[in-house]
Design a protein around this motif. Structure first.
Motif, PDB file in Angstrom:
ATOM      1  N   ASP A 109       1.221   5.030   0.776  1.00 54.21           N
ATOM      2  CA  ASP A 109       0.320   5.955   1.584  1.00 54.21           C
ATOM      3  C   ASP A 109       0.461   7.388   0.679  1.00 54.21           C
ATOM      4  O   ASP A 109       1.102   7.834  -0.211  1.00 54.21           O
ATOM      5  CB  ASP A 109       1.205   6.342   2.612  1.00 54.21           C
TER       6      ASP A 109
ATOM      7  N   GLU B  56       0.731  10.144   1.292  1.00 56.55           N
ATOM      8  CA  GLU B  56       2.131  11.190   1.549  1.00 56.55           C
ATOM      9  C   GLU B  56       3.225  10.828   0.475  1.00 56.55           C
ATOM     10  O   GLU B  56       4.138  11.769   0.081  1.00 56.55           O
ATOM     11  CB  GLU B  56       2.566  11.077   2.991  1.00 56.55           C
TER      12      GLU B  56
ATOM     13  N   HIS C  56       0.932  -1.224  -0.036  1.00 63.01           N
ATOM     14  CA  HIS C  56      -0.106   0.088   0.047  1.00 63.01           C
ATOM     15  C   HIS C  56       0.835   1.157   0.040  1.00 63.01           C
ATOM     16  O   HIS C  56       1.825   1.424   0.885  1.00 63.01           O
ATOM     17  CB  HIS C  56      -0.997  -0.014   1.129  1.00 63.01           C
TER      18      HIS C  56
ATOM     19  N   HIS D 143       7.848   0.158   6.776  1.00 60.45           N
ATOM     20  CA  HIS D 143       7.320   0.758   7.689  1.00 60.45           C
ATOM     21  C   HIS D 143       7.521   0.285   9.081  1.00 60.45           C
ATOM     22  O   HIS D 143       7.758  -1.151   9.033  1.00 60.45           O
ATOM     23  CB  HIS D 143       5.908   1.140   7.803  1.00 60.45           C
TER      24      HIS D 143
END
Length: 166
Positions: A71, A73, A69, A90
């Motif tokens: 993000d 940002e 995934h 992450h």
């Protein structure tokens, strides 16, 4: 041993990240706080089968998320590869009592090998601009620094985005 995390380990996982946050803060690195990482985030990671734990002598001592995934940002970053077949790292953590023993290297080796085995084009991540140790860690592994993003709930300082082309 590195394996997928279990819901039953969430309290251990949160304890590790709280210890890591306190350890970083003691060094003047205000990267993790009461907002991040969150229990809700880790529960979502487990639901997606993206959270892994590192165990040593039957004890959870580290975490890493290997996600597909992207993000929101990350959208403005000019990545080295197309935004179609990448993985994202992450919440890499190693309990402070076990740091400096190669465990973070072991978890990144696992993540990069997993990415290669699954045919990903690259591995992407971000690290706090005030955390020079992490920046050196990723640069030494061959990651390229590409641009900055911000997480206002974590810090006024930017986070540097990195990519390793596989």
């Amino acid at each position: 041993m590195i394996r997928r995390a279990k819901i039953s380990e969430i309290s251990d996982i949160m304890a590790i990240t709280r210890e890591c946050a306190a350890f970083m803060m003691a060094k003047g690195i205000y990267q993790w706080n009461e907002h991040y990482p969150s229990k809700e985030g880790f529960l979502l990671d487990i639901k997606r089968n993206e959270l892994y734990v590192l165990k040593s002598e039957k004890k959870v001592i580290g975490t890493i998320v290997i996600s597909t995934h992207m993000d929101a940002e990350y959208i403005p970053i000019k990545w080295l590869t197309e935004n179609k077949n990448n993985c994202y790292i992450h919440r890499l953590s190693v309990h402070p009592d076990f740091q400096g023993k190669g465990y973070a290297q072991k978890m990144m080796d696992f993540a990069e090998n997993t990415a290669r085995q699954n045919g990903f084009l690259s591995v992407r991540l971000d690290t706090f601009s005030q955390n020079k140790r992490n920046q050196k860690f990723y640069k030494t592994r061959g990651y390229h620094k590409l641009g900055d993003i911000f997480f206002p709930k974590q810090s006024e300082h930017p986070f540097h985005c990195y990519e390793l082309v596989l």
